[in-house]
Design a protein around this motif. Structure first.
Motif, PDB file in Angstrom:
ATOM      1  N   GLY A 314       0.825  -1.211   0.000  1.00  0.00           N
ATOM      2  CA  GLY A 314       0.000   0.000   0.000  1.00  0.00           C
ATOM      3  C   GLY A 314       0.854   1.253   0.000  1.00  0.00           C
ATOM      4  O   GLY A 314       2.089   1.185  -0.080  1.00  0.00           O
ATOM      5  N   ARG A 315       0.222   2.429   0.128  1.00  0.00           N
ATOM      6  CA  ARG A 315       0.942   3.693  -0.019  1.00  0.00           C
ATOM      7  C   ARG A 315       1.903   3.991   1.125  1.00  0.00           C
ATOM      8  O   ARG A 315       2.796   4.828   1.023  1.00  0.00           O
ATOM      9  CB  ARG A 315      -0.040   4.860  -0.109  1.00  0.00           C
ATOM     10  N   GLY A 316       1.679   3.281   2.258  1.00  0.00           N
ATOM     11  CA  GLY A 316       2.396   3.629   3.484  1.00  0.00           C
ATOM     12  C   GLY A 316       3.898   3.516   3.392  1.00  0.00           C
ATOM     13  O   GLY A 316       4.619   4.226   4.087  1.00  0.00           O
ATOM     14  N   VAL A 317       4.403   2.633   2.544  1.00  0.00           N
ATOM     15  CA  VAL A 317       5.852   2.441   2.501  1.00  0.00           C
ATOM     16  C   VAL A 317       6.534   3.738   2.048  1.00  0.00           C
ATOM     17  O   VAL A 317       7.558   4.138   2.599  1.00  0.00           O
ATOM     18  CB  VAL A 317       6.216   1.264   1.569  1.00  0.00           C
ATOM     19  N   TYR A 318       5.949   4.411   1.075  1.00  0.00           N
ATOM     20  CA  TYR A 318       6.554   5.685   0.672  1.00  0.00           C
ATOM     21  C   TYR A 318       6.327   6.736   1.753  1.00  0.00           C
ATOM     22  O   TYR A 318       7.280   7.371   2.222  1.00  0.00           O
ATOM     23  CB  TYR A 318       5.996   6.177  -0.680  1.00  0.00           C
ATOM     24  N   CYS A 319       5.062   6.920   2.146  1.00  0.00           N
ATOM     25  CA  CYS A 319       4.764   8.020   3.074  1.00  0.00           C
ATOM     26  C   CYS A 319       5.403   7.828   4.443  1.00  0.00           C
ATOM     27  O   CYS A 319       5.772   8.788   5.100  1.00  0.00           O
ATOM     28  CB  CYS A 319       3.252   8.174   3.204  1.00  0.00           C
ATOM     29  N   GLY A 320       5.513   6.584   4.863  1.00  0.00           N
ATOM     30  CA  GLY A 320       6.046   6.351   6.203  1.00  0.00           C
ATOM     31  C   GLY A 320       7.552   6.252   6.259  1.00  0.00           C
ATOM     32  O   GLY A 320       8.147   6.380   7.327  1.00  0.00           O
ATOM     33  N   LEU A 322       9.909   6.886   3.024  1.00  0.00           N
ATOM     34  CA  LEU A 322      10.763   7.400   1.945  1.00  0.00           C
ATOM     35  C   LEU A 322      10.510   8.847   1.547  1.00  0.00           C
ATOM     36  O   LEU A 322      11.252   9.394   0.734  1.00  0.00           O
ATOM     37  CB  LEU A 322      10.605   6.504   0.695  1.00  0.00           C
ATOM     38  N   CYS A 323       9.475   9.463   2.075  1.00  0.00           N
ATOM     39  CA  CYS A 323       9.204  10.845   1.679  1.00  0.00           C
ATOM     40  C   CYS A 323      10.018  11.795   2.563  1.00  0.00           C
ATOM     41  O   CYS A 323       9.820  11.824   3.786  1.00  0.00           O
ATOM     42  CB  CYS A 323       7.715  11.158   1.823  1.00  0.00           C
ATOM     43  N   PRO A 324      10.915  12.594   1.987  1.00  0.00           N
ATOM     44  CA  PRO A 324      11.747  13.475   2.815  1.00  0.00           C
ATOM     45  C   PRO A 324      10.925  14.479   3.631  1.00  0.00           C
ATOM     46  O   PRO A 324      11.222  14.714   4.796  1.00  0.00           O
ATOM     47  CB  PRO A 324      12.632  14.188   1.797  1.00  0.00           C
ATOM     48  N   PRO A 384       4.798  21.799  -0.174  1.00  0.00           N
ATOM     49  CA  PRO A 384       5.906  22.676   0.234  1.00  0.00           C
ATOM     50  C   PRO A 384       7.275  22.075  -0.065  1.00  0.00           C
ATOM     51  O   PRO A 384       8.286  22.556   0.424  1.00  0.00           O
ATOM     52  CB  PRO A 384       5.690  22.791   1.750  1.00  0.00           C
ATOM     53  N   PHE A 385       7.301  21.023  -0.883  1.00  0.00           N
ATOM     54  CA  PHE A 385       8.546  20.276  -1.098  1.00  0.00           C
ATOM     55  C   PHE A 385       9.653  21.131  -1.704  1.00  0.00           C
ATOM     56  O   PHE A 385      10.816  21.014  -1.355  1.00  0.00           O
ATOM     57  CB  PHE A 385       8.301  19.068  -2.011  1.00  0.00           C
ATOM     58  N   LYS A 386       9.257  21.976  -2.657  1.00  0.00           N
ATOM     59  CA  LYS A 386      10.276  22.784  -3.324  1.00  0.00           C
ATOM     60  C   LYS A 386      10.950  23.719  -2.318  1.00  0.00           C
ATOM     61  O   LYS A 386      12.170  23.844  -2.274  1.00  0.00           O
ATOM     62  CB  LYS A 386       9.619  23.584  -4.459  1.00  0.00           C
ATOM     63  N   PHE A 417       0.069  17.981   7.341  1.00  0.00           N
ATOM     64  CA  PHE A 417       0.041  18.144   5.879  1.00  0.00           C
ATOM     65  C   PHE A 417      -0.284  16.821   5.192  1.00  0.00           C
ATOM     66  O   PHE A 417      -1.100  16.779   4.261  1.00  0.00           O
ATOM     67  CB  PHE A 417       1.391  18.690   5.382  1.00  0.00           C
ATOM     68  N   CYS A 418       0.350  15.734   5.654  1.00  0.00           N
ATOM     69  CA  CYS A 418       0.125  14.424   5.022  1.00  0.00           C
ATOM     70  C   CYS A 418      -1.333  13.998   5.149  1.00  0.00           C
ATOM     71  O   CYS A 418      -1.922  13.493   4.202  1.00  0.00           O
ATOM     72  CB  CYS A 418       0.986  13.360   5.686  1.00  0.00           C
ATOM     73  N   LYS A 419      -1.868  14.195   6.343  1.00  0.00           N
ATOM     74  CA  LYS A 419      -3.222  13.684   6.592  1.00  0.00           C
ATOM     75  C   LYS A 419      -4.279  14.439   5.794  1.00  0.00           C
ATOM     76  O   LYS A 419      -5.237  13.856   5.313  1.00  0.00           O
ATOM     77  CB  LYS A 419      -3.547  13.796   8.090  1.00  0.00           C
ATOM     78  N   LEU A 421      -3.690  17.492   3.441  1.00  0.00           N
ATOM     79  CA  LEU A 421      -3.471  18.346   2.274  1.00  0.00           C
ATOM     80  C   LEU A 421      -2.656  17.731   1.134  1.00  0.00           C
ATOM     81  O   LEU A 421      -2.745  18.219   0.008  1.00  0.00           O
ATOM     82  CB  LEU A 421      -2.757  19.646   2.711  1.00  0.00           C
ATOM     83  N   CYS A 422      -1.876  16.702   1.423  1.00  0.00           N
ATOM     84  CA  CYS A 422      -0.890  16.284   0.408  1.00  0.00           C
ATOM     85  C   CYS A 422      -1.546  15.622  -0.819  1.00  0.00           C
ATOM     86  O   CYS A 422      -2.092  14.516  -0.730  1.00  0.00           O
ATOM     87  CB  CYS A 422       0.122  15.329   1.029  1.00  0.00           C
ATOM     88  N   PRO A 423      -1.445  16.257  -1.988  1.00  0.00           N
ATOM     89  CA  PRO A 423      -2.047  15.640  -3.181  1.00  0.00           C
ATOM     90  C   PRO A 423      -1.296  14.391  -3.631  1.00  0.00           C
ATOM     91  O   PRO A 423      -1.889  13.496  -4.223  1.00  0.00           O
ATOM     92  CB  PRO A 423      -1.962  16.754  -4.234  1.00  0.00           C
ATOM     93  N   LEU A 424       0.023  14.324  -3.323  1.00  0.00           N
ATOM     94  CA  LEU A 424       0.762  13.117  -3.691  1.00  0.00           C
ATOM     95  C   LEU A 424       0.286  11.947  -2.819  1.00  0.00           C
ATOM     96  O   LEU A 424       0.083  10.828  -3.316  1.00  0.00           O
ATOM     97  CB  LEU A 424       2.272  13.332  -3.504  1.00  0.00           C
ATOM     98  N   GLY A 425       0.091  12.232  -1.531  1.00  0.00           N
ATOM     99  CA  GLY A 425      -0.438  11.197  -0.633  1.00  0.00           C
ATOM    100  C   GLY A 425      -1.787  10.690  -1.151  1.00  0.00           C
ATOM    101  O   GLY A 425      -2.056   9.484  -1.149  1.00  0.00           O
TER     102      GLY A 425
HETATM  103  S1  SF4 Z   1       1.425  12.377   2.521  1.00  0.00           S
HETATM  104 FE1  SF4 Z   1       2.697  13.600   1.106  1.00  0.00          FE
HETATM  105  S2  SF4 Z   1       4.170  14.686   2.406  1.00  0.00           S
HETATM  106 FE2  SF4 Z   1       3.233  13.089   3.630  1.00  0.00          FE
HETATM  107  S3  SF4 Z   1       4.624  11.431   3.504  1.00  0.00           S
HETATM  108 FE3  SF4 Z   1       3.086  11.087   1.907  1.00  0.00          FE
HETATM  109  S4  SF4 Z   1       3.888  12.066   0.084  1.00  0.00           S
HETATM  110 FE4  SF4 Z   1       5.099  12.811   1.792  1.00  0.00          FE
END
Ligand code: SF4
Ligand code: SF4
Length: 511
Positions: A314-320, A322-324, A384-386, A417-419, A421-425
């Motif tokens: 699932g998505r958690g591996v990146y969000c938990g 690998l996401c800086p 806000p990544f940039k 933000f993750c919970k 607002l994050c469109p990538l999440g």
């Molecule tokens: S929700 Fe967005 S900011 Fe948060 S960890 Fe996932 S990708 Fe990164």
């Protein structure tokens, strides 16, 4: 929240304005030719607009995509509006349209400005080369750090376009060495230079593709990232073993988050963004080519890993893990907890509704990307990544306040933000229900009546009824630690107590 929404709106407006303001041809004509009093429409072959003062020709304005539309990193050409005076000198240059994710998430406005400003005063008779030792007949300019491919494309596009306009309008293309070069030969020379500098995939050449040399250049970064991903895979495969050793898991996770923030984020600038998702969809809808994605090896490897783990975990591996930016929020929150700062959580009913916001933002960005990936790239500043990861906070005004505000919120509300607002999440969460396995263990008592894991969960991903919401889970493994802890997990604790009592009773009998 209303204050935050207002700030978000202001931010959207701020990124919106320059795009429209900067693209007006008239305004740029007057900027490039301050004495100009009239500009003709774009006409002729190749297309260019003549600029006059009292009927006297001052020069031309040209749009590079009309003349030399070379696909860049995004697979689409970058549009620059260039001023070329009647003596063949470039009088101004502006990027008016692009779909380059790297220019949105990887390059500061100052760096881009510095890059294009170097063309002012360059003669059409010269060749321009990026970096390296000076060479006769060439003007050497600085590249763009972190966006070398995009800089190369812009250079090729600009020089090819101005030479074609100069040739067609009778502007001398001969060098100042006195040696006469026929105009057509100069254009051919420009073409040859473009071909020599360009990635092979621009022209379908059979020589080594450009991305191969980029991978070779970044080999050690690729090696470090690959090792880290291998370590993460081992962590995930042995998650039960680790969850039974909470101290070790805490050290491993904190160490990994520090690595993610420092190496993947601040050093390698490999922060994934929703713009990558939108560019990928856009490429699928139009002209897809793997090569345009291969030119950034770390981003490519990360996306490959994310795609694979999305299917399995699932998505958690990146969000938990690998996401800086996610890692930074989590580290800040952990520090705040150590300092005794109290956490504030929204009630479940409010939280559930707020989580929908990020999907709304993602859908809005997706809709915008169908119209123009360039607009979507601007609006994606909602991430806000940039500001934080790519530009290391060296940014002004609202962008800085916005990013700082989000990090401040992360102190009191874990991964705010993750919970919400994050469109990538959100983009990663949409396919999450398709994952093949459910690796996170639950007991029948979870939620009915036990709420311990639900309270502990860093992102409130456990429903009051006990199920884990795969769209929201960040795979921190905290609930798994509790699952195996016979001092915290009530059903397990009961078993332990029963076991201890019967052991004590047996010992009593045996005495
Ligand atoms: S929700 Fe967005 S900011 Fe948060 S960890 Fe996932 S990708 Fe990164
Ligand atoms: S506590 Fe469990 S449900 Fe919550 S984010 Fe961590 S792994 Fe996912």
């Amino acid at each position: 929240m209303p204050v935050f929404a207002y700030l978000l709106l202001l931010l959207m407006l701020q990124v919106w304005q320059p795009l429209h303001a900067a693209t007006t041809v008239d305004a740029l004509a007057r900027q490039y030719f301050p004495q100009a009093d009239s500009v003709s429409p774009f006409e002729g072959d190749p297309l260019a607009a003549a600029v006059y003062r009292q009927g006297k020709l001052l020069g031309y304005l040209l749009r590079t995509t009309d003349i030399a539309p070379i696909p860049a990193y995004s697979g689409e050409p970058i549009t620059l509006l260039v001023g070329l005076d009647s003596a063949g000198i470039i009088s101004g240059l502006e990027v008016t349209r692009h779909s380059e994710p790297i220019l949105v998430v990887g390059v500061s406005e100052q760096d881009l400005r510095h890059y294009v400003d170097q063309y002012r005063g360059v003669s059409v008779q010269k060749q321009v080369k990026i970096g390296g030792a000076p060479r006769e007949g060439y003007v050497t300019i600085d590249g763009i750090s972190g966006a070398s491919i995009t800089a190369m494309v812009m250079n090729a596009t600009v020089m090819k376009a101005v030479k074609k306009v100069a040739e067609s309008r009778g502007i001398p293309l001969s060098g100042d060495s006195g040696m006469l070069v026929p105009a057509t030969a100069a254009v051919a020379q420009a073409d040859a230079e473009v071909a020599a500098n360009a990635p092979a995939w621009w022209f379908g050449s059979s020589s080594e593709p450009f991305w191969v040399s980029v991978w070779r250049e970044r080999v050690w970064q690729i090696a470090v990232l690959s090792c880290a991903l291998a370590v993460l895979t081992v962590i995930l495969l042995f998650q039960d073993w680790l969850a039974r050793r909470p101290r070790l898991l805490r050290v491993v996770r904190t160490g990994f988050l520090l690595f993610t923030f420092c190496f993947i984020g601040w050093y390698a600038l490999a922060q994934l963004s929703v713009i990558h998702v939108l560019t990928f969809i856009n490429a699928l809808l139009h002209q897809f080519s793997w090569e345009s994605f291969l030119v950034d090896p770390l981003i490519f490897i990360l996306w490959g890993f994310v795609a694979l783990t999305l299917l399995l975990w699932g998505r958690g591996v990146y969000c938990g893990w690998l996401c800086p930016f996610g890692a930074l929020q989590e580290l800040i929150h952990q520090l705040a907890q150590r300092l005794g700062i109290r956490e504030y959580r929204f009630p479940d009913v409010v939280h559930e509704r707020l989580t929908a916001l990020k999907y709304v933002i993602f859908v809005a960005l997706f809709g915008l990307s169908l119209q123009s990936i360039g607009y979507a790239a601007k609006a994606a500043e909602v991430e806000p990544f940039k500001t934080v990861i790519v530009m290391h906070f060296i940014r002004d005004g609202l962008f800085l306040w916005y990013a700082a505000g989000l990090l401040l919120l992360a102190i009191f509300n874990r991964k705010f933000f993750c919970k919400y607002l994050c469109p990538l999440g959100a983009a990663l969460a949409i396919p999450a229900p398709l994952r093949i396995f459910d690796w996170l263990r639950r007991r029948k008592e979870c939620g009915r009546p036990c709420q311990i894991c639900a309270i502990q969960c860093e992102v409130q991903a456990i429903r009051p009824t006990g199920e884990i919401n795969p769209n929201e889970c960040h795979y921190c493994l905290d609930c798994q630690v509790t699952y195996w802890d016979d001092h915290h997990c009530p059903p397990l604790s009961e078993k332990r107590i029963r076991r201890e009592k019967s052991r004590a009773a047996l010992e009593l009998i045996n005495k």
